[in-house]
Each structure stands twice: as structure tokens, then as C-alpha cells.
Design an enzyme around this catalytic site. Structure first.
Site: not given
Ligand code: AQP
Length: 324
Positions: A110, A192, A195
Site C-alpha cells: 500500500k 490479487k 477492491k
Molecule cells: N483476491 C482475493 N482472494 C481471496 N480472498 C480475498 N480477500 C480479499 N481479496 C481477496 C479477503 O476478503 C476479506 C475482506 O477483505 P478486505 O475488504 O478487508 O480487504 P483486502 O484484503 O485488502 O481486500 P481488497 O479487496 O484487496 O481491498 P483493498 O483493495 O481495499 O485493499 C479478507 O478476508 C481478505 O483476505
């Protein structure tokens, strides 16, 4: 068993969030005590729009109810509405070595992604996450693979606190799905699905037309065969994983089904499968969008119940730390 997990309201839910985490939540609520939080305070660590933020929080709540989180079975609440999360974070801050935070992969990623906004919150993010989990004396935390390192830190902090001040926190266990724990980006199968990078995602509420377009243009590998091979064919392997999880058919069976067929035919069938599987979520979401008062009531009730548990833990922590 008490389950806790959180999700950030940073954007729409994508199939990675669903397959990696929230699908398990729906299953777990059948037999376990489940607490799920929309972790809005975590989202403040990356650039966001305060004008639209409340809307995003509400959308995240709606998304969870649409995929099957039932308020009669699970607690669903917004993190910032339970002030104990920030209070425990401060207390845990005082026992967390800075070096442990600096080596976190998410912090490094990040910081690279948002070079102009490397704030202290981004560094301390895993402490807030530890507080989220430990406040509820959680047994199991269902998460995707990307959060594993943060969970290790949570366990370390819990053990350290218990050693230093006496037995207080339960040491949580991590639950990571065997398949689907890391769904990769559609535009880059080596990263990965995330969002905060919308072009990487297939969102749960994408329209059929968008689903077809995104799947047909998903980055795949050279060659023609539909075969699971993470090293040489990360794109097709990712799509096979998605196909397998949504169809509940093993990858081996899918490889047989698509033997001799090209990528285009495989992608076409995957898009149609996703359209069918995501349709019930989309229908439910449309119903819920019009029920704002009902959603707010669920969140308020969730926060009240969550706070009762959180307050008890925090009181113990303060007492053990010698505070008045
Ligand atoms: N690509 C992924 N594959 C499997 N699991 C995933 N998770 C996130 N991306 C994947 C799981 O979703 C849960 C919620 O995630 P989060 O909203 O807390 O944030 P994150 O892990 O940072 O997910 P994002 O989508 O990548 O969000 P941003 O872009 O905001 O950082 C968690 O259990 C995560 O493991």
C-alpha cells in the site's frame, strides 16, 4: 465457537472477497456464533471520499445481507460504532514492536500504491485488526490468504499481552480456504484481485453484459489448452479456480470437460455460469436497496450487542494494565 471477521467498505464486493472470505461466513453462521464487522476505520488509511463514504458503508452492509448473512444468526455491525476498537488499539500499540509493522507485506504494497499517503494508520493497520479480533475473544478468523500475516501478528500480540499482564486474550485460529484463498486479478493474474484496483475485479453485482465483457477480456496465457498450471498458466488457472468454486466441480473434471476446446469457449461458459450464480445475489440486493431504515436498524442492533462483549474484554485489559 466464536467467529470474527471483517471487511472494508473500500468498494464493491468482488468474487475474491466472496470466495476467499464471505462465502465461509455464510456457512459458518449456521452452527457458530458469528460476528462480522464492516471495518470502516481501516479504510481511512488509504485515500477515500468522505462525501460518499457513508453510502459505501451502507452498500457493504447490503452486499452482505444479499449474499446470505442473516441478522438473526450473525452480528453485523460497523467498526466505528463500537469505540472499544480504537481504545484497545491504543493499548496494544504500546506493546507492538514497530519493526513487526514495517515488515508487513500489505504495508509495503500500500505504501508503494499510495506513495503520497504513507500515513501512520497504514503502518498501524494490523494493530487495529488485532484489536478487532481480540476484543471478541475470537476462536476462529475466516480470511483470505492476504490477511494471514496480519493474523500471525494478532496471535503474537495476544501471547505477548498474556505473558506480560496475565491471561486475558484467547489466541485465535486462522481459517483459510484450501481453494480460492487468493483469487487473482482479471487484468493481471500475478496480482490479487483487489477492491481498490477496480479493473482487477469481477464484482458480485456486475450486470450480465459486464460479466461477459470482463471474463472474455480477462488476461490469459499463451497456448490453447485448459489446464491448471499455476507457474506457466496463471491466468487460466485462476479462471479454472473460479469456475470450479462456482460450479462445485473439481478442476480435474473441468479440464476434461474443456479438453480440445479453446480459451474463448471456456470463457464463454464461465461467464454464463457466473451470470446464473450471481443472479440471486443481485435480486436480493435490489430488494434491500430500498430498505435503508431496516438496514440501519440491523447495524445498530449489531453494534449494541457487539459492544457488550467488547466492553467486558476492554475492562479486563485496562485493569490488567494498571489503569483506573
Ligand atoms: N483476491 C482475493 N482472494 C481471496 N480472498 C480475498 N480477500 C480479499 N481479496 C481477496 C479477503 O476478503 C476479506 C475482506 O477483505 P478486505 O475488504 O478487508 O480487504 P483486502 O484484503 O485488502 O481486500 P481488497 O479487496 O484487496 O481491498 P483493498 O483493495 O481495499 O485493499 C479478507 O478476508 C481478505 O483476505
Amino acid at each position: 465457537m466464536r467467529i470474527f471477521s471483517g471487511i472494508q467498505p473500500t468498494g464493491q464486493l468482488h468474487i475474491g472477497n466472496y470466495l476467499g472470505a464471505t462465502k465461509q461466513w455464510v456457512e459458518l453462521q449456521k452452527n457458530q456464533e458469528c460476528i462480522f464487522s464492516i471495518v470502516d476505520l481501516h479504510s481511512l488509511t488509504i485515500p477515500y471520499d468522505p462525501i460518499n463514504f457513508q453510502k459505501k458503508i451502507m452498500e457493504t452492509a447490503i452486499a452482505h445481507l444479499a449474499i446470505g448473512i442473516e441478522p438473526e444468526k450473525s452480528l453485523l455491525f460497523v467498526q466505528s460504532q463500537v469505540k472499544e476498537h480504537t481504545e484497545l488499539t491504543w493499548l496494544l500499540n504500546t506493546i507492538c514492536p514497530v519493526g513487526e509493522l514495517q515488515r508487513m507485506t500489505q504495508y509495503k504494497e500500500k505504501s508503494r500504491q499510495f506513495k503520497k499517503n504513507i500515513n501512520a494508520g497504514l503502518l498501524n493497520y494490523p494493530i487495529l485488526m488485532a484489536a478487532d479480533i481480540l476484543l471478541y475473544q475470537t476462536d476462529i478468523v475466516p480470511i483470505g490468504k492476504d490477511q494471514k500475516q496480519h493474523l500471525e501478528l494478532t496471535k503474537m500480540l495476544a501471547k505477548k499481552f498474556n505473558q506480560k499482564f496475565g491471561e486475558t486474550f484467547k489466541i485465535p485460529k486462522t481459517q483459510i480456504p484450501k481453494i480460492g484463498a487468493k483469487i487473482m486479478a482479471l487484468n493481471n493474474p500475478k496480482k490479487k484481485m483487489s477492491k481498490s484496483i477496480p479493473q482487477s475485479c469481477l464484482f458480485l453485482f456486475d450486470e450480465p453484459k459486464t460479466i461477459r465483457k470482463k471474463i472474455m477480456s480477462a488476461v490469459t496465457d499463451t497456448g490453447k489448452t485448459i489446464k491448471y498450471d499455476l507457474k506457466r498458466k496463471p491466468g487460466i488457472s485462476n479462471l479454472l479456480t473460479i469456475y470450479s468454486l462456482f460450479s462445485e466441480k473439481p478442476v480435474k473434471e473441468l479440464e476434461k470437460k474443456f479438453k480440445g476446446k479453446g480459451y474463448a469457449e471456456f470463457k464463454k461458459q464461465l461467464a454464463e455460469l457466473l451470470i446464473v450464480k450471481l443472479e440471486p445475489f443481485q435480486r436480493k440486493r435490489k430488494e434491500l436497496v430500498a430498505r435503508e431504515v431496516y438496514i440501519k436498524e440491523i447495524l445498530n442492533q449489531g453494534a449494541k450487542k457487539a459492544q457488550t462483549i467488547a466492553r467486558t474484554t476492554l475492562q479486563q485489559v485496562k485493569q490488567k494494565m494498571g489503569l483506573l
